[in-house]
Design an enzyme around this catalytic site. Structure first.
Site: not given
Ligand code: IVH
Length: 673
Positions: A176, A433, A119, A121, A39, A142
């Protein structure tokens, strides 16, 4: 710290390539949810494009992603939205927030009177969910804001969107969908188990999940509503409460909640509070949304083409930061897991400096295509250990180099077990290990046969420190097993099996030690050759090389490992574990199967009930014969148990002597223990 600066848009060519890159990123994001740009990089790029377009409006491309919902690449689908699904305008500082307030006041002809709703986001994917008579009937993305894609196939997999409501209402909620950090973890575990690529971050995971149809597995996501159409209320707060009263989950149910403030100064304080709680939230947020609360004021303020004038998003600095992968370290955990860790150029993520991030496992490295020198997104997925996103391939310079996967255990230099998703040191059971792998092997059916001790219990015993090597298994107390298995009954079963394991023949006890380059067959040969553990321990490489089937070249390694296991073997001796190979009457020469080549097939019952193949083969050998897995001309006896199939047919065809399991049991009766 690395900052990704897209080529300055000095000329038209630079502008065109920036637009191409942004369009490509949008298409990939909306295509399969795997945008090459995070983003932050996308925003940066879009900012440059916008700046260029303002300066040279004559150059603006029609397909430019600026000013379009989803960069114009959001699949628009064919479901018309009841009311356009718009975006939000952004502010990035207190200053810009006050400017927004001023412009809103201008539109209203006075200051906001009904207060502001604040609120989080949420950083996921916007959808519209339609309820008819209290039943969830349709989900729509959307899309381009006017038309969305029908994703009703996701109905039933989204927490917060009940299939049936308590009230028989007809309305649409908008909100969302996201993957909480927990859901993100679970999703990637499921995807790995199904051989699918892991999601690089929760946001991409949500987009990919919502679009996917006909997956053989279900990935659970979460919904929070931030808008509602069709329910009444005078304020946004009231409408959201009406939605919540039907049973739908709203932003009010997030830890950041939905709060109303009278002044923008209070709003600014709340933004800071939400920003401070960001790292602790169970999901990602990329800002705080501020809306005029009163519906009457919203109506008066109205809309721009893409966003309402009555709401804005106060964007928080991206919590995916960019950094550079400097190196990959391979660390061997206490249980032998060899885990890759990214060494990064230090970068600040959500308030702390990150220098290392998990790379999960070699599969993640392969799937993500990461290279040393790559620019990567770094983010915190709610836990302490930061994560790395897929590389920004567009920003490669050519100087990157491949990540070299280890060929030997970085701690002990031993072999690596690469059969699972997580690589493990295949080293012996002497602690160190490969402890977990070694213990799992030691309790296996063909070794100590302590099958009540599943991997979870072994892990618990190792975690609690009760078991540090195979020897410790034999001194476990009931309480320790109750702690590990959380059941008295299970603990007693395991204890009984451990007791029984003490009497196993040397071949199996030796095998349980997990000595390098030895397996079941070689362990049997060694045990038979030396008869006692003392004799094995006394043998040097030359003596070991004389064991049938033991490759001479491996003898020194085997001898060295046996010597290193001395403390473990001492523990076994002290616990009373059998250290001799049973020599049964007439074993080998002179036994009833002397000279016979025996193949066992089908299930065993009666006197042979419960014997597995290894035990049956042991029996054949003890009775003087040799065993084989397949029928050939060399086979002299086929023992046909229940359900014998192709081997029986082949033996019949070849005229091989065929014994029923009862006949065989009779023949070897002296050797049955
Ligand atoms: S209100 C008409 N509230 O952010 C205004 N949006 O960048 C509708 N988002 O498209 C949006 N959390 O997908 C609103 N609490 C919230 C939100 C929120 C996340 C998303 C939403 C929107 C995008 C705009």
């Amino acid at each position: 710290m690395t900052t990704v600066t897209p080529a300055p848009l000095a000329d038209r060519t630079a502008y065109h390539s920036a637009v191409d890159m942004a369009l490509g990123a949008c298409a990939a994001y909306y295509g399969d949810g795997t945008s090459p740009l995070d983003d932050a990089s996308y925003d940066l790029l879009a900012g440059r494009i916008r700046a260029y377009e303002l300066e040279y409006p004559e150059d603006v491309r029609e397909d430019s992603p600026t000013g379009k919902v989803g960069g114009g690449a959001a699949p628009s689908g064919d479901v018309a939205h009841t009311v356009p699904m718009l975006s939000l305008d952004n502010v990035f500082s207190a200053d810009e927030l006050f400017k927004w307030e001023a412009s809103l006041a201008r539109r209203l002809g006075g200051p906001v009177a009904g207060g502001y709703v604040v609120e989080p986001k949420l950083d996921g994917a916007a959808i519209a969910a339609r309820y008819v008579d209290g039943r969830l009937v349709q989900l729509v993305t959307r899309g381009d804001g006017a038309f969305g894609e029908d994703i009703s196939h996701a109905i039933g997999s989204i927490v917060g969107l009940p299939l049936e409501l308590d009230k028989s209402a007809t309305f649409e909620v908008r909100g969302e969908v996201l993957l909480t950090r927990e859901q993100f973890e679970a999703a990637n575990a499921i995807r790995l188990a199904h051989g699918a690529k892991v999601f690089s971050n929760p946001r991409n995971g949500t987009a990919g999940t919502l679009r996917a149809k006909d997956r053989p597995y279900v990935i659970e996501t979460t919904f929070f509503a931030y808008g509602v159409i069709g329910l009444t209320g005078d304020t946004h707060e009231e409408m959201m409460a009406a939605a919540a009263a039907t049973g739908v989950q709203t932003t009010a149910a997030t830890p950041a909640g939905l709060r109303v403030y009278a002044s923008v100064e209070e709003v600014q304080c709340r933004v800071q509070e939400i920003a401070a709680m960001r790292a602790e939230l169970p999901f990602g947020i990329d800002g705080v949304v501020i809306k005029a609360n009163a519906v009457a004021e919203q109506d008066k303020a109205g809309f721009a083409t893409r966003h309402p004038h009555w709401a804005t998003a106060y964007k928080l600095p991206p919590s995916v930061q960019r950094s550079k992968l400097l190196a990959v370290e391979w660390n061997v955990g206490r249980t032998g897991v060899i885990a890759p860790r990214a060494v990064l150029e230090p970068v600040e993520v959500d308030g702390s400096v990150v220098q290392y991030a998990t790379l999960h496992n070699p599969r993640f490295i392969r799937d993500s295509g990461l290279m040393i020198g790559d620019t990567v997104g770094v983010f915190k997925a709610g836990d302490i250990i930061p994560r790395v996103e897929a590389p920004v391939v567009e920003l490669r310079t050519g100087a990157e180099s491949p990540i070299v996967l280890p060929e030997a255990c970085p701690k002990c230099g031993g072999e690596i077990d690469t059969s699972g998703e997580r690589w493990e040191c295949a080293g012996g059971a002497g602690g160190g290990c490969g402890l977990l792998a070694a213990l799992r092997y030691a309790v296996g059916r063909d070794q100590l046969d302590i099958d009540g001790l599943g991997v979870t219990y072994i892990e618990a015993l190792v975690d609690s420190g009760a078991v540090t090597d195979v020897g410790d298994l034999f001194t476990l107390r009931l309480e320790q097993l109750v702690d590990a298995t959380r059941s008295e009954k299970r603990a007693e079963t395991v204890l009984g099996q451990i007791e029984a394991a003490k009497a196993k023949p040397l071949s199996r006890v030796f095998c349980a030690l997990g000595v390098v380059r030895t397996g079941r067959t070689l362990s049997r040969e060694i045990a038979r050759y030396f008869d006692t553990m003392d004799a094995i321990r006394a043998a040097d490489a030359d003596a070991l090389a004389a064991v049938p089937k033991l490759p001479g070249a491996n003898a020194p390694k085997i001898a060295a490992h046996i010597a290193a296991l001395a403390p473990v073997i001492d523990k076994l001796v002290a616990a009373g574990v059998n250290m001799t190979q049973p020599t049964l009457p007439g074993a080998a020469e002179g036994g009833p199967l002397t000279g016979e080549v025996v193949v066992i097939t089908g299930g065993m019952h009666g006197a042979l009930a419960g014997k597995n193949r290894t035990e049956m083969n042991d029996l054949v050998t003890q009775a003087g014969g040799s065993s084989s897995g397949s029928v050939s001309r060399k086979t002299t006896i086929l023992v046909a148990g229940e359900g014998a199939g192709s081997k029986l047919a082949k033996a019949q065809e070849l005229g091989t002597r065929i014994l029923t399991e009862q006949e065989f049991a009779k023949l070897v009766a002296d050797y049955l223990t």
